[in-house]
Design an enzyme around this catalytic site. Structure first.
Site, PDB file in Angstrom:
ATOM      1  N   HIS A   1      51.726  38.123  45.652  1.00  0.00           N
ATOM      2  CA  HIS A   1      50.597  38.910  45.150  1.00  0.00           C
ATOM      3  C   HIS A   1      51.141  39.956  44.176  1.00  0.00           C
ATOM      4  O   HIS A   1      51.295  41.122  44.538  1.00  0.00           O
ATOM      5  CB  HIS A   1      49.908  39.575  46.354  1.00  0.00           C
ATOM      6  CG  HIS A   1      48.631  40.268  46.026  1.00  0.00           C
ATOM      7  ND1 HIS A   1      48.142  41.313  46.782  1.00  0.00           N
ATOM      8  CD2 HIS A   1      47.719  40.063  45.049  1.00  0.00           C
ATOM      9  CE1 HIS A   1      46.990  41.718  46.278  1.00  0.00           C
ATOM     10  NE2 HIS A   1      46.712  40.991  45.231  1.00  0.00           N
TER      11      HIS A   1
ATOM     12  N   CYS B   1      45.190  48.598  43.664  1.00  0.00           N
ATOM     13  CA  CYS B   1      46.231  49.624  43.658  1.00  0.00           C
ATOM     14  C   CYS B   1      47.043  49.628  42.370  1.00  0.00           C
ATOM     15  O   CYS B   1      48.150  50.165  42.325  1.00  0.00           O
ATOM     16  CB  CYS B   1      47.144  49.460  44.862  1.00  0.00           C
ATOM     17  SG  CYS B   1      46.317  49.856  46.413  1.00  0.00           S
TER      18      CYS B   1
ATOM     19  N   ARG C   1      36.130  40.865  49.472  1.00  0.00           N
ATOM     20  CA  ARG C   1      36.768  39.921  50.384  1.00  0.00           C
ATOM     21  C   ARG C   1      36.472  40.305  51.825  1.00  0.00           C
ATOM     22  O   ARG C   1      36.324  41.478  52.146  1.00  0.00           O
ATOM     23  CB  ARG C   1      38.290  39.902  50.160  1.00  0.00           C
ATOM     24  CG  ARG C   1      38.721  39.037  48.994  1.00  0.00           C
ATOM     25  CD  ARG C   1      40.225  38.963  48.864  1.00  0.00           C
ATOM     26  NE  ARG C   1      40.815  40.258  48.595  1.00  0.00           N
ATOM     27  CZ  ARG C   1      41.423  41.013  49.486  1.00  0.00           C
ATOM     28  NH1 ARG C   1      41.567  40.589  50.740  1.00  0.00           N
ATOM     29  NH2 ARG C   1      41.913  42.176  49.149  1.00  0.00           N
TER      30      ARG C   1
ATOM     31  N   ASP D   1      48.021  39.371  38.888  1.00  0.00           N
ATOM     32  CA  ASP D   1      47.636  39.284  40.308  1.00  0.00           C
ATOM     33  C   ASP D   1      48.522  38.362  41.141  1.00  0.00           C
ATOM     34  O   ASP D   1      48.740  38.626  42.310  1.00  0.00           O
ATOM     35  CB  ASP D   1      46.188  38.810  40.413  1.00  0.00           C
ATOM     36  CG  ASP D   1      45.579  39.058  41.787  1.00  0.00           C
ATOM     37  OD1 ASP D   1      45.774  40.168  42.328  1.00  0.00           O
ATOM     38  OD2 ASP D   1      44.916  38.159  42.321  1.00  0.00           O
TER      39      ASP D   1
ATOM     40  N   SER E   1      45.440  45.071  46.806  1.00  0.00           N
ATOM     41  CA  SER E   1      44.258  44.970  45.952  1.00  0.00           C
ATOM     42  C   SER E   1      43.755  46.358  45.566  1.00  0.00           C
ATOM     43  O   SER E   1      43.677  47.251  46.406  1.00  0.00           O
ATOM     44  CB  SER E   1      43.150  44.206  46.670  1.00  0.00           C
ATOM     45  OG  SER E   1      43.527  42.860  46.803  1.00  0.00           O
TER      46      SER E   1
ATOM     47  N   ARG F   1      33.645  44.077  39.098  1.00  0.00           N
ATOM     48  CA  ARG F   1      34.747  43.310  38.508  1.00  0.00           C
ATOM     49  C   ARG F   1      34.410  42.816  37.104  1.00  0.00           C
ATOM     50  O   ARG F   1      33.245  42.704  36.733  1.00  0.00           O
ATOM     51  CB  ARG F   1      35.035  42.086  39.383  1.00  0.00           C
ATOM     52  CG  ARG F   1      35.522  42.436  40.792  1.00  0.00           C
ATOM     53  CD  ARG F   1      37.010  42.584  40.815  1.00  0.00           C
ATOM     54  NE  ARG F   1      37.499  43.140  42.079  1.00  0.00           N
ATOM     55  CZ  ARG F   1      38.778  43.086  42.435  1.00  0.00           C
ATOM     56  NH1 ARG F   1      39.665  42.506  41.666  1.00  0.00           N
ATOM     57  NH2 ARG F   1      39.183  43.641  43.562  1.00  0.00           N
TER      58      ARG F   1
ATOM     59  N   LYS G   1      43.121  33.556  45.656  1.00  0.00           N
ATOM     60  CA  LYS G   1      43.794  34.061  46.854  1.00  0.00           C
ATOM     61  C   LYS G   1      44.012  32.936  47.880  1.00  0.00           C
ATOM     62  O   LYS G   1      45.047  32.893  48.540  1.00  0.00           O
ATOM     63  CB  LYS G   1      42.979  35.189  47.485  1.00  0.00           C
ATOM     64  CG  LYS G   1      42.603  36.321  46.526  1.00  0.00           C
ATOM     65  CD  LYS G   1      43.780  37.164  46.110  1.00  0.00           C
ATOM     66  CE  LYS G   1      43.304  38.428  45.401  1.00  0.00           C
ATOM     67  NZ  LYS G   1      44.401  39.249  44.898  1.00  0.00           N
TER      68      LYS G   1
ATOM     69  N   TYR H   1      31.507  35.775  46.496  1.00  0.00           N
ATOM     70  CA  TYR H   1      32.385  36.791  45.903  1.00  0.00           C
ATOM     71  C   TYR H   1      33.740  36.173  45.537  1.00  0.00           C
ATOM     72  O   TYR H   1      34.286  35.369  46.302  1.00  0.00           O
ATOM     73  CB  TYR H   1      32.591  37.975  46.856  1.00  0.00           C
ATOM     74  CG  TYR H   1      33.680  38.892  46.349  1.00  0.00           C
ATOM     75  CD1 TYR H   1      33.421  39.749  45.284  1.00  0.00           C
ATOM     76  CD2 TYR H   1      34.972  38.839  46.857  1.00  0.00           C
ATOM     77  CE1 TYR H   1      34.431  40.540  44.754  1.00  0.00           C
ATOM     78  CE2 TYR H   1      35.987  39.630  46.336  1.00  0.00           C
ATOM     79  CZ  TYR H   1      35.707  40.478  45.281  1.00  0.00           C
ATOM     80  OH  TYR H   1      36.714  41.255  44.751  1.00  0.00           O
TER      81      TYR H   1
HETATM   82  P1  GDP Z   1      44.665  45.823  41.108  1.00  0.00           P
HETATM   83  O1  GDP Z   1      43.500  45.395  41.909  1.00  0.00           O
HETATM   84  O2  GDP Z   1      45.907  45.963  41.944  1.00  0.00           O
HETATM   85  O3  GDP Z   1      44.878  44.987  39.894  1.00  0.00           O
HETATM   86  O4  GDP Z   1      44.382  47.329  40.613  1.00  0.00           O
HETATM   87  P2  GDP Z   1      43.840  47.883  39.194  1.00  0.00           P
HETATM   88  O5  GDP Z   1      44.901  47.906  38.155  1.00  0.00           O
HETATM   89  O6  GDP Z   1      42.585  47.196  38.843  1.00  0.00           O
HETATM   90  O7  GDP Z   1      43.543  49.373  39.593  1.00  0.00           O
HETATM   91  C1  GDP Z   1      42.706  49.717  40.669  1.00  0.00           C
HETATM   92  C2  GDP Z   1      42.254  51.142  40.521  1.00  0.00           C
HETATM   93  O8  GDP Z   1      43.380  52.003  40.530  1.00  0.00           O
HETATM   94  C3  GDP Z   1      41.503  51.402  39.220  1.00  0.00           C
HETATM   95  O9  GDP Z   1      40.424  52.263  39.493  1.00  0.00           O
HETATM   96  C4  GDP Z   1      42.531  52.078  38.361  1.00  0.00           C
HETATM   97  O10 GDP Z   1      41.946  52.945  37.414  1.00  0.00           O
HETATM   98  C5  GDP Z   1      43.395  52.841  39.373  1.00  0.00           C
HETATM   99  N1  GDP Z   1      44.785  52.993  38.901  1.00  0.00           N
HETATM  100  C6  GDP Z   1      45.578  52.043  38.367  1.00  0.00           C
HETATM  101  N2  GDP Z   1      46.778  52.544  37.989  1.00  0.00           N
HETATM  102  C7  GDP Z   1      46.747  53.853  38.291  1.00  0.00           C
HETATM  103  C8  GDP Z   1      47.692  54.934  38.139  1.00  0.00           C
HETATM  104  O11 GDP Z   1      48.817  54.788  37.636  1.00  0.00           O
HETATM  105  N3  GDP Z   1      47.302  56.165  38.603  1.00  0.00           N
HETATM  106  C9  GDP Z   1      46.073  56.372  39.161  1.00  0.00           C
HETATM  107  N4  GDP Z   1      45.760  57.588  39.566  1.00  0.00           N
HETATM  108  N5  GDP Z   1      45.152  55.381  39.308  1.00  0.00           N
HETATM  109  C10 GDP Z   1      45.481  54.149  38.881  1.00  0.00           C
HETATM  110  P1  PGA Z   2      42.706  42.230  43.493  1.00  0.00           P
HETATM  111  O1  PGA Z   2      41.973  41.098  44.331  1.00  0.00           O
HETATM  112  O2  PGA Z   2      42.004  43.493  43.854  1.00  0.00           O
HETATM  113  O3  PGA Z   2      44.096  42.155  44.028  1.00  0.00           O
HETATM  114  O4  PGA Z   2      42.588  41.949  42.035  1.00  0.00           O
HETATM  115  C1  PGA Z   2      40.856  40.404  43.962  1.00  0.00           C
HETATM  116  C2  PGA Z   2      40.024  40.091  45.190  1.00  0.00           C
HETATM  117  O5  PGA Z   2      39.616  41.027  45.885  1.00  0.00           O
HETATM  118  O6  PGA Z   2      39.785  38.918  45.439  1.00  0.00           O
HETATM  119 MN    MN Z   3      43.763  43.261  39.560  1.00  0.00          MN
END
Ligand code: GDP
Ligand code: PGA
Ligand code: MN
Length: 613
Positions: free
Chosen positions: A259, A283, A91, A306, A281, A397, A239, A230
């Site tokens: 979000h 996290c 993004r 999300d 994002s 992704r 988004k 993207y």
């Molecule tokens: P989203 O974009 O908020 O959905 O985040 P994701 O669930 O895809 O996670 C983003 C990154 O954070 C990935 O590399 C995960 O492996 C990592 N991650 C997610 N949950 C945890 C956790 O509880 N502990 C740690 N250390 N890393 C995490």
């Molecule tokens: P996400 O966002 O990391 O919160 O899943 C997707 C995006 O970057 O558009």
């Molecule tokens: Mn996600």
């Protein structure tokens, strides 16, 4: 000078013949004439209306294979890898604009542009932008078609990758188009990669334009996105609509567009909790939504990963849906150990973007296994060489339909009553593993002060800490100060039915840089305490910054965690927190008179408590 055509109206003064734009029978005249106006502006070679069918998906795949946009992933049935241009991987917040009539309505945290001058700039860019390409018209519904919290939209795009991704991420097709009949209650969204093809010109695998505009017109509920293909910049239902435009609709109509992930946690003894969680994002939303609890008795059912739309119901409670239809998740870090659910979900019918390819025709990314396999091809299609950086792009992704997740709740399309809301970010120090807000207003304060290290999901320096209130900094379509007020008002409306609010942080680091908390499936221990707080059975201790688990209240059975680490995860250092408050105060300062007094009251209260510790 070319101006953008005006926003569509309910019925156009000059009805256009549907045949001219290839419209399906029965399409609303307002829709048809709007599509005609976009075609007139962008001059595509032909027009295709998406019906969302499997046959259509296959046609899109064939087109993309032919163009070299995607390659097959032979190890997984019906799965493909798209390799984007290296300049189109995330993004772009610096190119994301809120074009409200009054700059005050965009607020200090958004890039504001005057709508009139933006319409001129975009008019010039979109003029002839689709020459030589197919223009796709994608009618879609966020939430089940006709559902009480659902909304409609149409995305026009010249990217087959976008159409294919929208198939997975939204409910595309005829039912949505029919529902638009006789109403203007749908969001028009126009996207172009901005790469017209001259007669006989050879196309490239990932066409794009380095001039980018991701523009939102909150008053007319329009989205115009130019230059990038993207996900976050181009899948406009996500988004752009479901957060930026929907947050404005939610303000005006009395609901919330957030979000957040959405899950149900169920114990075999019958206890059930519905929880929504806002993390920035990359996290941990997708991972938490698919969590496999390590503690006995509990199961998590995925509802969304999300975006959550929430409305007070007739019973006074806050009811929530996931308006999406699929998952657009971060690949790196996903493994059998961290998220076996996601791994199973991606075993077939998955579109990967910017991951690496193995010698035996499977995908790979950092964190999937400890060692990179021999003979990898990196995300740019080169033989993998660590000297070139990671094999998969850090923001690589996967795109899959929600129904493919083994953990998906059988009733996932229906609204659920929320019991708890959690806020979190990536904070290597300071922020405790979990704490509860004392009340709704304190919870809004916690949400408004979320801060997190930057990730690869957007341009910027990875690792820098920034305030990301409610994980909505890049996604709030109006003045964030007014957004805070809207949240406070919602609390008054919900009263005793309001969900309980918590803060979590899975990302504390030790001196060696390792994570102090094991995270992933072990996060169920934290959710169990939250469920206990909601039910009134788990004990908490009030501290200066919030309510933390009493000794023994957090289930640590079977977990190897020494006392020192545990203490550290909940340590409140007044000096460090007081200097954090200086930063919060400066952050709040930019909102001027739009900052609700309740947040100032909360800030002063926390400061007073820290000073008297
Ligand atoms: P989203 O974009 O908020 O959905 O985040 P994701 O669930 O895809 O996670 C983003 C990154 O954070 C990935 O590399 C995960 O492996 C990592 N991650 C997610 N949950 C945890 C956790 O509880 N502990 C740690 N250390 N890393 C995490
Ligand atoms: P996400 O966002 O990391 O919160 O899943 C997707 C995006 O970057 O558009
Ligand atoms: Mn996600």
């Amino acid at each position: 000078m070319t101006l953008l055509p005006p926003a569509p109206t309910r019925s156009s003064a000059k009805p256009v013949k549907p045949a001219l734009v290839n419209a399906p029978e029965g399409a609303d005249p307002g829709v048809v004439s709007w599509v005609a106006s976009i075609a007139e502006l962008t001059e595509p070679a032909d027009i295709v209306w998406a019906d969302g069918s499997a046959e259509e998906y296959q046609r899109l795949v064939d087109i993309m294979l032919e163009a070299g946009t995607i390659v097959p992933v032979p190890a997984r049935p019906n799965s493909y890898l798209a390799r984007s241009n290296p300049d189109d991987v995330a993004r772009m917040e610096s190119r994301t604009f809120i074009c409200a009539e009054d700059s005050d309505d965009a607020g200090p945290t958004n890039n504001w542009r005057d709508p009139e001058s933006m319409r001129q700039v975009l008019g010039g860019l979109f003029d002839g932008a689709m020459r030589g390409r197919t223009m796709y018209v994608i009618p879609f519904s966020m939430g089940p078609v006709g559902g009480p919290i659902s909304k409609l939209g149409i995305e026009i795009t010249d990217s087959p990758y976008v159409v294919a991704s929208m198939h997975a991420m939204t409910r595309v097709g005829t039912a949505a188009l029919k529902a638009m009949h006789g109403t203007r209650d749908w969001v028009p969204a126009v996207h172009s990669i901005g790469a017209p093809l001259a007669e006989g010109e050879q196309d490239v695998p990932w066409p794009f334009n380095s001039t980018r505009y991701i523009s939102h017109f909150p008053e007319t509920r329009e989205i115009w996105s130019f230059g990038s293909a993207y996900g976050g910049n181009a899948l406009l239902a996500k988004k752009c609509f479901a957060l930026r435009i929907a947050s404005v609709q939610a303000r005006d109509e009395g609901w919330l567009a957030e979000h957040m992930l959405l899950l149900r946690m169920r114990h075999e003894d019958g206890r059930v909790m519905h929880l929504a969680g806002a993390f920035p994002s990359a996290c941990g939303k997708t991972n938490l939504a698919m969590l496999q609890p390590t503690i006995p008795g509990w199961k998590v059912e995925t509802l969304g990963d999300d975006i959550v739309w929430m409305r007070p119901g007739e019973d006074g409670r806050l009811w929530a849906i996931n308006p999406e239809n699929g998952f657009f998740g971060v690949a790196p870090g996903t493994s059998e150990k961290t998220n076996a659910t996601a791994m199973a979900m991606m075993s077939h019918d998955t579109m990967f973007t910017n991951v690496a390819l193995t010698a035996d025709g499977d995908v790979w990314w950092e964190g999937m296994t400890k060692e990179a396999p021999e003979g990898l091809t990196d995300w740019q299609g080169r033989p993998y060489d660590p000297a070139n950086g990671p094999a998969a792009h850090p923001n690589a992704r996967f795109t899959v339909r929600a129904e493919q997740a083994p953990s998906i709740a059988p009733d996932w399309e229906e609204a659920v009553p929320l019991d708890a809301i959690i806020f979190g970010g990536r904070r290597p120090t300071q922020v405790p593993l979990v704490m509860q807000a004392r009340d709704w207003e304190h919870g809004v304060y916690i949400g408004s002060t979320v801060s997190s290290q930057q990730t690869a999901a957007a341009e910027g320096t990875v690792g820098d800490i920034r305030r990301d209130p409610f994980a909505m900094l890049p996604f709030c379509g109006y003045n964030m100060g007014d957004y805070f007020s809207h949240w406070i008002d919602m609390g008054h409306r919900l009263g005793r039915h309001a969900p309980k609010i918590f803060s979590v942080n899975w990302f504390r680091r030790d001196e060696d840089g390792g994570f102090m908390w094991p995270g992933f499936g072990e996060n169920a221990r934290v959710l169990e305490w939250i469920a206990g707080r909601v039910a009134g059975t788990a004990e908490g201790v009030d501290t200066a910054i919030g309510v933390m688990p009493a000794t023994g209240a957090l289930n640590l059975e079977g977990l190897e965690l020494d006392q020192e680490t545990l203490d550290e995860l909940f340590e409140v250092r007044p000096k460090a927190w007081l200097s954090e408050l200086v930063d919060v105060e400066a952050f709040f300062g930019q909102f001027g008179h739009s900052l609700p007094t309740g947040l100032v009251r909360q800030l002063n209260h926390v400061r007073w408590r820290l000073e008297h510790m």
